[in-house]
Design an enzyme around this catalytic site. Sequence first.
Site, PDB file in Angstrom:
ATOM      1  N   HIS A  67      18.860  20.421 -18.424  1.00 13.15           N
ATOM      2  CA  HIS A  67      17.947  21.437 -17.889  1.00 13.15           C
ATOM      3  C   HIS A  67      16.660  20.781 -17.397  1.00 13.15           C
ATOM      4  O   HIS A  67      15.611  20.908 -18.025  1.00 13.15           O
ATOM      5  CB  HIS A  67      17.612  22.474 -18.962  1.00 13.15           C
ATOM      6  CG  HIS A  67      18.762  23.307 -19.359  1.00 13.15           C
ATOM      7  ND1 HIS A  67      19.377  24.185 -18.506  1.00 13.15           N
ATOM      8  CD2 HIS A  67      19.435  23.403 -20.517  1.00 13.15           C
ATOM      9  CE1 HIS A  67      20.360  24.789 -19.121  1.00 13.15           C
ATOM     10  NE2 HIS A  67      20.440  24.328 -20.344  1.00 13.15           N
ATOM     11  N   HIS A 152      25.398  31.284 -23.813  1.00  9.81           N
ATOM     12  CA  HIS A 152      25.013  29.872 -23.688  1.00  9.81           C
ATOM     13  C   HIS A 152      26.279  29.028 -23.527  1.00  9.81           C
ATOM     14  O   HIS A 152      27.255  29.217 -24.263  1.00  9.81           O
ATOM     15  CB  HIS A 152      24.223  29.423 -24.931  1.00  9.81           C
ATOM     16  CG  HIS A 152      23.617  28.065 -24.772  1.00  9.81           C
ATOM     17  ND1 HIS A 152      24.353  26.914 -24.910  1.00  9.81           N
ATOM     18  CD2 HIS A 152      22.357  27.672 -24.449  1.00  9.81           C
ATOM     19  CE1 HIS A 152      23.566  25.865 -24.698  1.00  9.81           C
ATOM     20  NE2 HIS A 152      22.350  26.305 -24.415  1.00  9.81           N
ATOM     21  N   GLU A 154      27.219  26.135 -24.389  1.00 11.67           N
ATOM     22  CA  GLU A 154      27.753  25.457 -25.590  1.00 11.67           C
ATOM     23  C   GLU A 154      28.539  26.445 -26.452  1.00 11.67           C
ATOM     24  O   GLU A 154      29.630  26.134 -26.939  1.00 11.67           O
ATOM     25  CB  GLU A 154      26.600  24.858 -26.407  1.00 11.67           C
ATOM     26  CG  GLU A 154      27.103  24.155 -27.663  1.00 11.67           C
ATOM     27  CD  GLU A 154      25.985  23.811 -28.640  1.00 11.67           C
ATOM     28  OE1 GLU A 154      24.916  23.371 -28.214  1.00 11.67           O
ATOM     29  OE2 GLU A 154      26.211  23.991 -29.854  1.00 11.67           O
ATOM     30  N   THR A 198      24.152  24.105 -31.837  1.00 13.79           N
ATOM     31  CA  THR A 198      23.419  22.903 -32.268  1.00 13.79           C
ATOM     32  C   THR A 198      21.904  22.976 -32.074  1.00 13.79           C
ATOM     33  O   THR A 198      21.159  22.291 -32.758  1.00 13.79           O
ATOM     34  CB  THR A 198      23.918  21.660 -31.500  1.00 13.79           C
ATOM     35  OG1 THR A 198      23.794  21.925 -30.100  1.00 13.79           O
ATOM     36  CG2 THR A 198      25.337  21.308 -31.853  1.00 13.79           C
ATOM     37  N   CYS A 226      21.971  20.331 -34.836  1.00  7.87           N
ATOM     38  CA  CYS A 226      22.019  18.867 -34.815  1.00  7.87           C
ATOM     39  C   CYS A 226      20.739  18.301 -35.431  1.00  7.87           C
ATOM     40  O   CYS A 226      19.685  18.917 -35.366  1.00  7.87           O
ATOM     41  CB  CYS A 226      22.265  18.340 -33.406  1.00  7.87           C
ATOM     42  SG  CYS A 226      20.816  18.260 -32.379  1.00  7.87           S
ATOM     43  N   SER A 254      15.944  25.810 -21.095  1.00 12.43           N
ATOM     44  CA  SER A 254      16.550  24.957 -22.122  1.00 12.43           C
ATOM     45  C   SER A 254      16.397  25.627 -23.484  1.00 12.43           C
ATOM     46  O   SER A 254      15.285  25.985 -23.891  1.00 12.43           O
ATOM     47  CB  SER A 254      15.853  23.592 -22.116  1.00 12.43           C
ATOM     48  OG  SER A 254      15.894  23.008 -23.391  1.00 12.43           O
ATOM     49  N   ASN A 256      16.764  24.438 -26.595  1.00  8.93           N
ATOM     50  CA  ASN A 256      15.989  23.744 -27.631  1.00  8.93           C
ATOM     51  C   ASN A 256      14.504  23.761 -27.309  1.00  8.93           C
ATOM     52  O   ASN A 256      13.665  23.831 -28.195  1.00  8.93           O
ATOM     53  CB  ASN A 256      16.540  22.326 -27.870  1.00  8.93           C
ATOM     54  CG  ASN A 256      16.172  21.349 -26.782  1.00  8.93           C
ATOM     55  OD1 ASN A 256      15.091  20.804 -26.778  1.00  8.93           O
ATOM     56  ND2 ASN A 256      17.081  21.135 -25.833  1.00  8.93           N
ATOM     57  N   SER A 299      15.658  17.529 -23.016  1.00  9.38           N
ATOM     58  CA  SER A 299      16.037  17.141 -21.651  1.00  9.38           C
ATOM     59  C   SER A 299      14.819  16.852 -20.779  1.00  9.38           C
ATOM     60  O   SER A 299      14.906  16.889 -19.554  1.00  9.38           O
ATOM     61  CB  SER A 299      16.919  18.231 -21.027  1.00  9.38           C
ATOM     62  OG  SER A 299      16.360  19.491 -21.226  1.00  9.38           O
TER      63      SER A 299
END
Length: 317
Positions: A67, A152, A154, A198, A226, A254, A256, A299
Amino acid sequence: MQYFIYEPFRLKSNETEAIFLDAIKKTIKKANLAGFCYGVKRAVDLTLDIKDKNPETKVYIFGELIHNNQVINQLTNLGIITITNIDEIQDGQNSICIIRTHGATPQDIKRIKEKGCEILDTTCLDVKKVQEKAKSLIQEGYKLIIIGKSDHPEVVGIKAHAEENTKEEALVLATEQEALENIDKIKSAKKIGIVIQTTQKTENLQKILPIVAEHAKELRVFNTICKTTSNRQTEAKNMAQEVDLMVVVGSKSSANTSHLSEILCEITNTILVENEQELEQYSDMIKNADKIGITAGASTPEDIINKVINFIQLKGE
Ligand code: SF4
């Protein structure tokens, strides 16, 4: 953490060089865990490497590799084509298609192979582990719950891998509200297994888990956030307690990055910007803050973070 002590001294116009007055001290702290995580770095390195070794071959990425518009533009300039639809692949026999860090569904991977493409799979190893754990939970007879956002990529991938070759359907829960709306499904399950996107916030797990636990007959929980994400969140939370202003650098799309910003907002003044130009509108906040913390999503390239730090130093004068 890296510490930058920025101390501009203003000289009054009628003073000699030897006398410094009106000293301003602004402290800027940059988080150690700001910027590319190992999964993103690996994906970018593998992508650049495959294009370098195959200059005449068409290289596609299925979905944005990361991203970040700057990185996507750099890849485009190298002739690497980002696609959102597999039908965009032309001359598949002479092409390579990259699967990004979020992974892809088995159905999409099959379709890409049917196009004749060679596949370079850069799915993050942490995401692969969640895909495998989710699949084995369903195979062992657990009702699978994935904590994360249903749209999302993922989560879409984890769900599809888990459901492959079964009639079972995984339940995706993003909020406490969604858990309450699905309480009947939770109550009726003989046993429940949970995995988590994650890049989710630990707080989300802490909110949803008690609702499921209250009604589950048997429950297995795998905290699959993660390590990079949880360590980054912990470091940023500690930093936020020491500063007047947190600046989160990264894309609003993004997961995260936006989670970092949401977490920090509850601790101190926080702004989320994609680049230094967006900081212009926050000039007053920057001027008024003596201590500023900088963190960034997984990212965000290092040079963008450094440009943000330089901008803040200039605005602090
Ligand atoms: S944030 Fe975590 S799961 Fe996502 S790419 Fe980075 S290391 Fe992998």
